[in-house]
Design a protein around this motif. Sequence first.
Motif, PDB file in Angstrom:
ATOM      1  N   ARG A 133      46.697 115.653 -53.564  1.00 30.69           N
ATOM      2  CA  ARG A 133      46.976 116.686 -52.571  1.00 30.69           C
ATOM      3  C   ARG A 133      48.288 116.392 -51.837  1.00 30.69           C
ATOM      4  O   ARG A 133      49.088 117.298 -51.570  1.00 30.69           O
ATOM      5  CB  ARG A 133      45.830 116.774 -51.562  1.00 30.69           C
ATOM      6  CG  ARG A 133      45.995 117.876 -50.535  1.00 30.69           C
ATOM      7  CD  ARG A 133      44.996 117.761 -49.395  1.00 30.69           C
ATOM      8  NE  ARG A 133      43.622 117.766 -49.845  1.00 30.69           N
ATOM      9  CZ  ARG A 133      42.582 117.822 -49.011  1.00 30.69           C
ATOM     10  NH1 ARG A 133      42.788 117.860 -47.691  1.00 30.69           N
ATOM     11  NH2 ARG A 133      41.354 117.813 -49.485  1.00 30.69           N
ATOM     12  N   LEU A 134      48.520 115.117 -51.520  1.00 29.57           N
ATOM     13  CA  LEU A 134      49.776 114.733 -50.879  1.00 29.57           C
ATOM     14  C   LEU A 134      50.958 114.965 -51.819  1.00 29.57           C
ATOM     15  O   LEU A 134      52.021 115.431 -51.389  1.00 29.57           O
ATOM     16  CB  LEU A 134      49.706 113.267 -50.458  1.00 29.57           C
ATOM     17  CG  LEU A 134      50.960 112.688 -49.803  1.00 29.57           C
ATOM     18  CD1 LEU A 134      51.267 113.405 -48.499  1.00 29.57           C
ATOM     19  CD2 LEU A 134      50.786 111.184 -49.559  1.00 29.57           C
ATOM     20  N   GLU A 135      50.783 114.659 -53.094  1.00 32.08           N
ATOM     21  CA  GLU A 135      51.853 114.895 -54.069  1.00 32.08           C
ATOM     22  C   GLU A 135      52.204 116.380 -54.139  1.00 32.08           C
ATOM     23  O   GLU A 135      53.380 116.750 -54.205  1.00 32.08           O
ATOM     24  CB  GLU A 135      51.400 114.387 -55.447  1.00 32.08           C
ATOM     25  CG  GLU A 135      52.387 114.628 -56.572  1.00 32.08           C
ATOM     26  CD  GLU A 135      53.613 113.741 -56.479  1.00 32.08           C
ATOM     27  OE1 GLU A 135      54.609 114.061 -57.147  1.00 32.08           O
ATOM     28  OE2 GLU A 135      53.581 112.726 -55.735  1.00 32.08           O
ATOM     29  N   LYS A 136      51.198 117.253 -54.106  1.00 32.05           N
ATOM     30  CA  LYS A 136      51.455 118.694 -54.139  1.00 32.05           C
ATOM     31  C   LYS A 136      52.196 119.149 -52.885  1.00 32.05           C
ATOM     32  O   LYS A 136      53.002 120.083 -52.945  1.00 32.05           O
ATOM     33  CB  LYS A 136      50.134 119.456 -54.283  1.00 32.05           C
ATOM     34  CG  LYS A 136      49.475 119.306 -55.648  1.00 32.05           C
ATOM     35  CD  LYS A 136      48.200 120.114 -55.723  1.00 32.05           C
ATOM     36  CE  LYS A 136      47.550 119.976 -57.104  1.00 32.05           C
ATOM     37  NZ  LYS A 136      46.267 120.747 -57.176  1.00 32.05           N
ATOM     38  N   SER A 137      51.926 118.505 -51.758  1.00 28.45           N
ATOM     39  CA  SER A 137      52.640 118.860 -50.529  1.00 28.45           C
ATOM     40  C   SER A 137      54.125 118.573 -50.655  1.00 28.45           C
ATOM     41  O   SER A 137      54.967 119.360 -50.212  1.00 28.45           O
ATOM     42  CB  SER A 137      52.057 118.087 -49.340  1.00 28.45           C
ATOM     43  OG  SER A 137      50.691 118.393 -49.152  1.00 28.45           O
ATOM     44  N   PHE A 138      54.472 117.451 -51.285  1.00 31.09           N
ATOM     45  CA  PHE A 138      55.879 117.123 -51.480  1.00 31.09           C
ATOM     46  C   PHE A 138      56.521 118.048 -52.509  1.00 31.09           C
ATOM     47  O   PHE A 138      57.688 118.437 -52.360  1.00 31.09           O
ATOM     48  CB  PHE A 138      56.033 115.659 -51.901  1.00 31.09           C
ATOM     49  CG  PHE A 138      56.049 114.699 -50.752  1.00 31.09           C
ATOM     50  CD1 PHE A 138      57.230 114.387 -50.105  1.00 31.09           C
ATOM     51  CD2 PHE A 138      54.871 114.110 -50.299  1.00 31.09           C
ATOM     52  CE1 PHE A 138      57.249 113.506 -49.034  1.00 31.09           C
ATOM     53  CE2 PHE A 138      54.881 113.228 -49.229  1.00 31.09           C
ATOM     54  CZ  PHE A 138      56.080 112.921 -48.596  1.00 31.09           C
ATOM     55  N   VAL A 139      55.785 118.399 -53.553  1.00 29.82           N
ATOM     56  CA  VAL A 139      56.325 119.338 -54.541  1.00 29.82           C
ATOM     57  C   VAL A 139      56.592 120.692 -53.897  1.00 29.82           C
ATOM     58  O   VAL A 139      57.616 121.340 -54.161  1.00 29.82           O
ATOM     59  CB  VAL A 139      55.356 119.470 -55.728  1.00 29.82           C
ATOM     60  CG1 VAL A 139      55.817 120.576 -56.678  1.00 29.82           C
ATOM     61  CG2 VAL A 139      55.252 118.153 -56.486  1.00 29.82           C
ATOM     62  N   SER A 140      55.682 121.134 -53.023  1.00 31.84           N
ATOM     63  CA  SER A 140      55.897 122.399 -52.314  1.00 31.84           C
ATOM     64  C   SER A 140      57.107 122.307 -51.393  1.00 31.84           C
ATOM     65  O   SER A 140      57.826 123.293 -51.201  1.00 31.84           O
ATOM     66  CB  SER A 140      54.645 122.757 -51.505  1.00 31.84           C
ATOM     67  OG  SER A 140      53.526 122.926 -52.341  1.00 31.84           O
TER      68      SER A 140
END
Length: 398
Positions: free
Chosen positions: A100-107
């Motif tokens: 979930r944290l990785e997706k936040s950075f991708v966003s």
Amino acid sequence: MFNLTYEFKLKPTQKQIQIFEEWLETHRRVYNYALAERKDWYKSRSCQIKSCSLHSCYIIPAEAPRPTFASQCKSLTAARKSNEHLGKVNAQSLQQTLRRLEKSFVSMWEQNHGFPRFKKVGRMRSFSFPQLGKNPLQNGYIKLPVIGLVNLRQSRSIADGGVLKQARVVKRISGWYVMLTVQWDVDLPQPMPHGEGIGIDVGLTSMVATSSGALIKRPRFFVDCERKLKLLQQRVSRKRLGSNNWKKATIKEALLHEHVANCRKDFHRKLSHQLCDDVGMIFAEDLNLVGLSRGMLGKHCLDAGFGQFFNILEQTCFKRGVYFQKVDARKTSQICPNCQHETGKKSLAERVHECDNCGYQTDRDVAAATVVLIRGLAAVGHTVKMLSEGKFVGIPVN
């Protein structure tokens, strides 16, 4: 592959609720630790070579690699062996928090979102299980890894042939819920243009105006409850922070927010089914919803929930076999649907469209919806014909 998500309410015991609360706190700490590790790495690279910064400097060696999802999962595996709290939580569930944290950075990189923020106590409200055992649903119970059997209220049955891929446990003010993602190994065809089409125009005076002349008034979900919400927020502010009375007041405030959200979603679902009756195609405007939410009428635009309505309408159209497409929204209120003459900008007070070229007169929102219909029919290869009773129909081009 075809996926559907089912939402059911859980009825956990007091012991299971305590486990859920402990797990949420562990997930929050893992998320914050991983975010701090990434943030420190970025800050260590912000120091200039020619001068020393007063607010940041190299706090991590220059040869240290950037923290990634894979590297943090390895660190998590090693930490679980020595940390008692991490060892109690399912390992795959903790990895989903890192994802979930990785997706936040991708966003942040790809969609221009803001830098991820730390979560304070109570802000982490869900955790997920990417894999479940065999037959996890058993006679009103769901079997979760490590936790065991949890009672749930299965309000509807799940279609046969599906495989349960993921379960997400969500904490809300009204209780605990589980989101079950079910996957079927089938490919469903997308609806094709057919039948009669309508164009819709969304607004604040009328929630939806259709090209057939229907005007549906916009319910003011948040505005009507704003006075009561203000009173509840005053009561929260007058209580001592962290006291039992403060917790009771915050629960009442949160229940009102959830009530408003549920009423809005219920209205959107009913309206979407109403629009799908007796039509084969629906065309809508491709609006800049972020820009509308930041404008002078942003509060009312957010109260109407245009983005949620379009998502629900698209899902309903797919379920009922209705073709759905968004079209260009530029100048839909400035063009006459009868002769395509550009009439110029209208003020918000002008509610009637009157063309100075052909004399065609109708409601402003209905005219905009008709322009949306014309653009949608042209996009799918239909010609437009106006009937004697003032209705526009699409005729397929051979």
